[in-house]
Design a protein around this motif. Structure first.
Motif, PDB file in Angstrom:
ATOM      1  N   LEU A   1       0.900  -1.279   0.024  1.00  0.00           N
ATOM      2  CA  LEU A   1      -0.033   0.144  -0.103  1.00  0.00           C
ATOM      3  C   LEU A   1       0.877   1.321  -0.080  1.00  0.00           C
ATOM      4  CD1 LEU A   1      -3.238  -0.327   2.400  1.00  0.00           C
ATOM      5  CD2 LEU A   1      -2.997   0.023  -0.086  1.00  0.00           C
ATOM      6  N   SER A   2       1.996   1.147   0.807  1.00  0.00           N
ATOM      7  CA  SER A   2       2.950   2.360   0.925  1.00  0.00           C
ATOM      8  C   SER A   2       3.486   2.624  -0.734  1.00  0.00           C
ATOM      9  CB  SER A   2       4.167   2.181   1.742  1.00  0.00           C
ATOM     10  OG  SER A   2       3.757   1.930   3.083  1.00  0.00           O
ATOM     11  N   GLN A   3       3.591   1.519  -1.551  1.00  0.00           N
ATOM     12  CA  GLN A   3       4.162   1.723  -2.740  1.00  0.00           C
ATOM     13  C   GLN A   3       3.186   2.496  -3.703  1.00  0.00           C
ATOM     14  OE1 GLN A   3       7.053   1.303  -4.462  1.00  0.00           O
ATOM     15  NE2 GLN A   3       8.029   0.010  -3.319  1.00  0.00           N
ATOM     16  N   ILE A   4       1.775   2.264  -3.452  1.00  0.00           N
ATOM     17  CA  ILE A   4       0.779   2.949  -4.428  1.00  0.00           C
ATOM     18  C   ILE A   4       0.921   4.681  -3.661  1.00  0.00           C
ATOM     19  CG2 ILE A   4      -1.757   3.202  -4.509  1.00  0.00           C
ATOM     20  CD1 ILE A   4      -1.923   0.037  -4.101  1.00  0.00           C
ATOM     21  N   MET A   5       0.937   4.552  -2.485  1.00  0.00           N
ATOM     22  CA  MET A   5       0.904   6.084  -1.853  1.00  0.00           C
ATOM     23  C   MET A   5       2.213   6.653  -2.630  1.00  0.00           C
ATOM     24  SD  MET A   5       0.009   5.150   2.070  1.00  0.00           S
ATOM     25  CE  MET A   5      -1.363   6.380   2.626  1.00  0.00           C
ATOM     26  N   LEU A   6       3.381   5.987  -2.349  1.00  0.00           N
ATOM     27  CA  LEU A   6       4.531   6.741  -3.212  1.00  0.00           C
ATOM     28  C   LEU A   6       4.375   6.955  -4.638  1.00  0.00           C
ATOM     29  CD1 LEU A   6       7.604   7.143  -3.203  1.00  0.00           C
ATOM     30  CD2 LEU A   6       8.136   4.708  -3.556  1.00  0.00           C
ATOM     31  N   ASP A   7       3.711   6.186  -5.337  1.00  0.00           N
ATOM     32  CA  ASP A   7       3.319   6.443  -6.897  1.00  0.00           C
ATOM     33  C   ASP A   7       2.466   7.699  -6.862  1.00  0.00           C
ATOM     34  OD1 ASP A   7       3.376   5.659  -9.675  1.00  0.00           O
ATOM     35  OD2 ASP A   7       1.193   5.562  -9.219  1.00  0.00           O
ATOM     36  N   ILE A   8       1.449   7.993  -6.152  1.00  0.00           N
ATOM     37  CA  ILE A   8       0.705   9.115  -5.875  1.00  0.00           C
ATOM     38  C   ILE A   8       1.465  10.315  -5.648  1.00  0.00           C
ATOM     39  CG2 ILE A   8      -1.204  10.276  -4.779  1.00  0.00           C
ATOM     40  CD1 ILE A   8      -2.577   7.401  -4.672  1.00  0.00           C
ATOM     41  N   ILE A   9       2.298  10.068  -4.539  1.00  0.00           N
ATOM     42  CA  ILE A   9       3.173  11.302  -4.233  1.00  0.00           C
ATOM     43  C   ILE A   9       4.218  11.727  -5.323  1.00  0.00           C
ATOM     44  CG2 ILE A   9       5.352  11.795  -2.682  1.00  0.00           C
ATOM     45  CD1 ILE A   9       4.082   9.927  -0.601  1.00  0.00           C
ATOM     46  N   GLU A  10       4.790  10.606  -6.085  1.00  0.00           N
ATOM     47  CA  GLU A  10       5.572  11.018  -7.076  1.00  0.00           C
ATOM     48  C   GLU A  10       4.780  11.655  -8.271  1.00  0.00           C
ATOM     49  OE1 GLU A  10       7.604   7.226  -7.966  1.00  0.00           O
ATOM     50  OE2 GLU A  10       8.931   7.780  -6.547  1.00  0.00           O
ATOM     51  N   GLU A  11       3.655  11.426  -8.419  1.00  0.00           N
ATOM     52  CA  GLU A  11       2.848  12.055  -9.380  1.00  0.00           C
ATOM     53  C   GLU A  11       2.272  13.247  -9.063  1.00  0.00           C
ATOM     54  OE1 GLU A  11      -1.341  10.309 -11.349  1.00  0.00           O
ATOM     55  OE2 GLU A  11      -1.704  11.073  -9.372  1.00  0.00           O
ATOM     56  N   GLU A  12       2.160  13.833  -7.841  1.00  0.00           N
ATOM     57  CA  GLU A  12       1.767  14.994  -7.191  1.00  0.00           C
ATOM     58  C   GLU A  12       2.998  15.915  -7.302  1.00  0.00           C
ATOM     59  OE1 GLU A  12      -1.102  16.546  -6.241  1.00  0.00           O
ATOM     60  OE2 GLU A  12      -2.311  14.883  -6.953  1.00  0.00           O
ATOM     61  N   SER A  13       4.221  15.300  -6.722  1.00  0.00           N
ATOM     62  CA  SER A  13       5.421  16.152  -6.928  1.00  0.00           C
ATOM     63  C   SER A  13       5.753  16.639  -8.047  1.00  0.00           C
ATOM     64  CB  SER A  13       6.424  15.267  -6.398  1.00  0.00           C
ATOM     65  OG  SER A  13       6.299  15.050  -4.999  1.00  0.00           O
ATOM     66  N   ALA A  14       5.722  15.796  -9.190  1.00  0.00           N
ATOM     67  CA  ALA A  14       5.829  16.300 -10.554  1.00  0.00           C
ATOM     68  C   ALA A  14       4.925  17.473 -10.994  1.00  0.00           C
ATOM     69  CB  ALA A  14       5.884  15.053 -11.668  1.00  0.00           C
TER      70      ALA A  14
END
Length: 198
Positions: A69-82
């Motif tokens: 689940l943390s990996q999915i959150m990480l993917d969203i974080i990277e999307e938002e950061s970009a």
């Protein structure tokens, strides 16, 4: 799935252990208003509660599931950061349930870990001195469930007062319809919504 009687018994058990309504709401993933309503046994008179219980125990009992689940959150974080074109210094976990996810994400990103504990009865909380500090940091806030947004608002306020900047808040499940909280983008893996009429 809990019946109202089972929820009442669980809430009463936690109350008898000395937990506040706020602490019980965190433990049971219900709003504080729902816990107060349950403990007053108002549900024996009125059955239409305006809340949704979020349970994620199937995930929480195994570290590899928390990591996934943390990996999915990480993917969203990277999307938002970009999209927002920003960097992050630190990941903040709200106790208790946000900590495992924040820990995993800080590990994946090689960022500092901050731990925040909201006070159960006052309108503030504190940052654990055993972890990173807030001042001057660009922070992503992690929690499990956002019901009314009260805990996230308090966290954001306390971070700002300590000289930090919140770039994003991300939760497993949100009961809020808004995508923003106190000027901070709010993302969730799942959104729970009540539908239909009372």
């Amino acid at each position: 799935m809990y019946s109202l009687d089972e929820l009442y018994n669980k809430a009463l058990q936690l109350k008898n252990k000395g937990m506040s309504d706020k602490e019980i709401s965190t433990e049971l993933h219900l709003s504080v208003n729902t816990v107060t309503w349950l403990l007053a046994r108002d549900f024996t008179k009125q059955k239409n509660v305006q809340d949704v219980k979020i349970g994620w125990r199937s995930v929480g009992v195994y570290g590899n599931r928390i990591a996934n689940l943390s990996q999915i959150m990480l993917d969203i974080i990277e999307e938002e950061s970009a999209d927002g074109d920003y960097e992050t210094d630190s990941i903040l976990g709200i106790t208790v349930n946000g900590i495992p996810y924040a820990t995993m994400i800080s590990y994946f990103l090689d960022k500092e870990l901050i731990i925040y504990k909201p006070h159960p009865s006052r309108k503030d909380g504190y940052f654990s001195s055993n972890f990173a500090s807030v001042k001057g940091k660009k922070i992503i806030v992690i929690d499990d469930v956002c019901s009314t947004g009260e805990t996230l608002r308090r966290t954001i306020k306390d971070i700002r007062e300590e000289g930090g900047e919140v770039k994003l808040a991300i939760v497993i499940a949100s009961k809020m319809q808004e995508d923003e909280i106190d000027g901070v983008r709010l993302r969730s893996l799942f959104r729970a919504s009540l539908i239909g009429k009372e």
